[in-house]
Write an enzyme that holds these catalytic residues in place. Structure first.
Site, PDB file in Angstrom:
ATOM      1  N   ASP A   8       0.873  -1.186   0.000  1.00  0.00           N
ATOM      2  CA  ASP A   8       0.000   0.000   0.000  1.00  0.00           C
ATOM      3  C   ASP A   8       0.907   1.232   0.000  1.00  0.00           C
ATOM      4  OD1 ASP A   8      -2.333   1.643   0.214  1.00  0.00           O
ATOM      5  OD2 ASP A   8      -2.041   1.805   2.371  1.00  0.00           O
ATOM      6  N   SER A   9       0.308   2.396  -0.270  1.00  0.00           N
ATOM      7  CA  SER A   9       1.073   3.635  -0.185  1.00  0.00           C
ATOM      8  C   SER A   9       1.469   3.932   1.263  1.00  0.00           C
ATOM      9  CB  SER A   9       0.220   4.803  -0.692  1.00  0.00           C
ATOM     10  OG  SER A   9      -0.898   4.972   0.165  1.00  0.00           O
ATOM     11  N   CYS A  71      -4.539  -1.402  -1.963  1.00  0.00           N
ATOM     12  CA  CYS A  71      -4.651   0.034  -2.215  1.00  0.00           C
ATOM     13  C   CYS A  71      -5.529   0.196  -3.449  1.00  0.00           C
ATOM     14  CB  CYS A  71      -3.249   0.591  -2.482  1.00  0.00           C
ATOM     15  SG  CYS A  71      -3.222   2.312  -2.985  1.00  0.00           S
ATOM     16  N   GLU A 149      -2.196   8.379   8.388  1.00  0.00           N
ATOM     17  CA  GLU A 149      -0.728   8.236   8.417  1.00  0.00           C
ATOM     18  C   GLU A 149      -0.124   8.925   9.649  1.00  0.00           C
ATOM     19  OE1 GLU A 149       1.455   6.425   6.462  1.00  0.00           O
ATOM     20  OE2 GLU A 149      -0.412   5.558   5.728  1.00  0.00           O
ATOM     21  N   CYS A 181     -11.090   3.449  -0.337  1.00  0.00           N
ATOM     22  CA  CYS A 181      -9.651   3.627  -0.089  1.00  0.00           C
ATOM     23  C   CYS A 181      -9.346   2.865   1.186  1.00  0.00           C
ATOM     24  CB  CYS A 181      -9.327   5.113   0.083  1.00  0.00           C
ATOM     25  SG  CYS A 181      -7.667   5.426   0.747  1.00  0.00           S
ATOM     26  N   HIS A 183      -7.269   3.235   3.489  1.00  0.00           N
ATOM     27  CA  HIS A 183      -7.020   4.002   4.718  1.00  0.00           C
ATOM     28  C   HIS A 183      -8.321   4.323   5.459  1.00  0.00           C
ATOM     29  CE1 HIS A 183      -2.995   4.767   3.029  1.00  0.00           C
ATOM     30  NE2 HIS A 183      -2.645   5.280   4.196  1.00  0.00           N
TER      31      HIS A 183
HETATM   32  N1  DGL Z   1      -4.763   3.395   0.613  1.00  0.00           N
HETATM   33  C1  DGL Z   1      -4.818   3.869  -0.684  1.00  0.00           C
HETATM   34  C2  DGL Z   1      -6.072   3.553  -1.451  1.00  0.00           C
HETATM   35  O1  DGL Z   1      -6.702   2.577  -1.134  1.00  0.00           O
HETATM   36  C3  DGL Z   1      -4.003   5.029  -1.110  1.00  0.00           C
HETATM   37  C4  DGL Z   1      -4.317   6.337  -0.557  1.00  0.00           C
HETATM   38  C5  DGL Z   1      -3.298   7.342  -1.003  1.00  0.00           C
HETATM   39  O2  DGL Z   1      -2.110   7.045  -0.872  1.00  0.00           O
HETATM   40  O3  DGL Z   1      -3.698   8.390  -1.500  1.00  0.00           O
HETATM   41  O4  DGL Z   1      -6.440   4.233  -2.375  1.00  0.00           O
END
Ligand code: DGL
Length: 262
Positions: A8-9, A71, A149, A181, A183
């Site tokens: 993931d990011s 992600c 984050e 997303c 997150h």
């Molecule tokens: N967790 C990510 C997603 O599902 C990335 C969010 C990001 O880095 O902008 O899109």
């Protein structure tokens, strides 16, 4: 011995890992947080493809037999290219538009996702395929990734951000909100609180992670990849100085223990 790679990011993919580990508690995992380049949501697809390619190479060097792209943004931008480049099973994320469209009573569903996901052709195709007959309203979760984050999951700052992105969807009549997303599930309790405080009850939030975990089990079984390891466990890596990965990991570890004991 089999290793499941997860990328993931940042720390958001842990919301997917948490569901995977419920189904495969005896597997070995390597989790890669690309936090040096987080967020992905406002980056060009080519950049994300480049990062995901490098991370997949690294995961393979570290034994990964399959990769979960935990992600939505990276799935939309890069999973097709990853499948072309690597002879590995890849499992990606997909906003749960289908299940939301089937379950809505108001006929309006809200999608919260990054700008990258909302403009990607993958999402537009999903929307076209499953969104007929319902109205879809969308919003980016502005500031959500940064909050998670930084480990800010509740409190005034998180509530303000959640209100700004969620309320327009509820005001438009959405009774079902797709968390697009990985997150965002970490802010779920705050979103529920904001909805309730503003007089919206019975709102259903859909996190696709349990469905992705089930899909992974199927894919691994079809590929004959074993999921019981003599040394189960998880290794966490990040590309930059890590603020939150370990904290969120212990949070979901605690949640799992509480659930098991309950
Ligand atoms: N967790 C990510 C997603 O599902 C990335 C969010 C990001 O880095 O902008 O899109």
């Amino acid at each position: 011995m089999a290793v499941i790679g997860i990328l993931d990011s940042g720390a958001g993919g842990l919301s997917v890992f948490r569901e995977i580990r419920k189904l495969l508690p005896r597997a070995r995992y390597v989790y890669y947080s690309d936090n040096a380049f987080c967020p992905y949501g406002d980056k060009e697809a080519d950049f994300i493809i480049g990062r995901c390619t490098q991370i997949t190479e690294w995961l393979r060097e570290n034994g990964a037999d399959a990769v979960v792209v935990a992600c939505n943004t990276a799935t939309a931008a890069a999973i097709a290219r990853l499948r072309e480049q690597f002879p590995l099973p890849f499992i990606g994320m997909e906003p749960a538009v289908k299940s939301a469209a089937l379950g809505t009573r108001s006929g309006v569903i809200g999608v919260l996702a990054t700008a990258g996901t909302l403009k990607a052709s993958k999402y537009l195709i999903t929307k076209g395929r499953y969104g007929g007959g319902v109205r879809i309203v969308e919003h980016t979760g502005s500031g959500f990734v940064e909050l998670v984050e930084n480990g800010i999951l509740e409190g005034p700052e998180a509530e303000k951000a959640c209100a700004e992105s969620l309320l327009p969807l509820l005001e438009a009549g959405a009774d079902t909100i797709v968390l697009g997303c990985t997150h965002y599930p970490f802010l779920l309790e705050t979103m529920r609180k904001v909805a309730a405080q503003n007089g919206y009850s019975g709102i259903r939030f859909i996190d696709p992670a349990p469905a992705v975990a089930r899909r992974l089990v199927q894919v691994l079984s079809d590929a004959g990849i074993p999921t019981d390891d003599a040394h189960p466990g998880t290794a966490l890596f990040s590309s930059g100085p890590d603020k939150t990965l370990k904290t969120l990991y212990s949070l979901i570890d605690k949640e799992d223990t509480v659930r098991e004991d309950a």
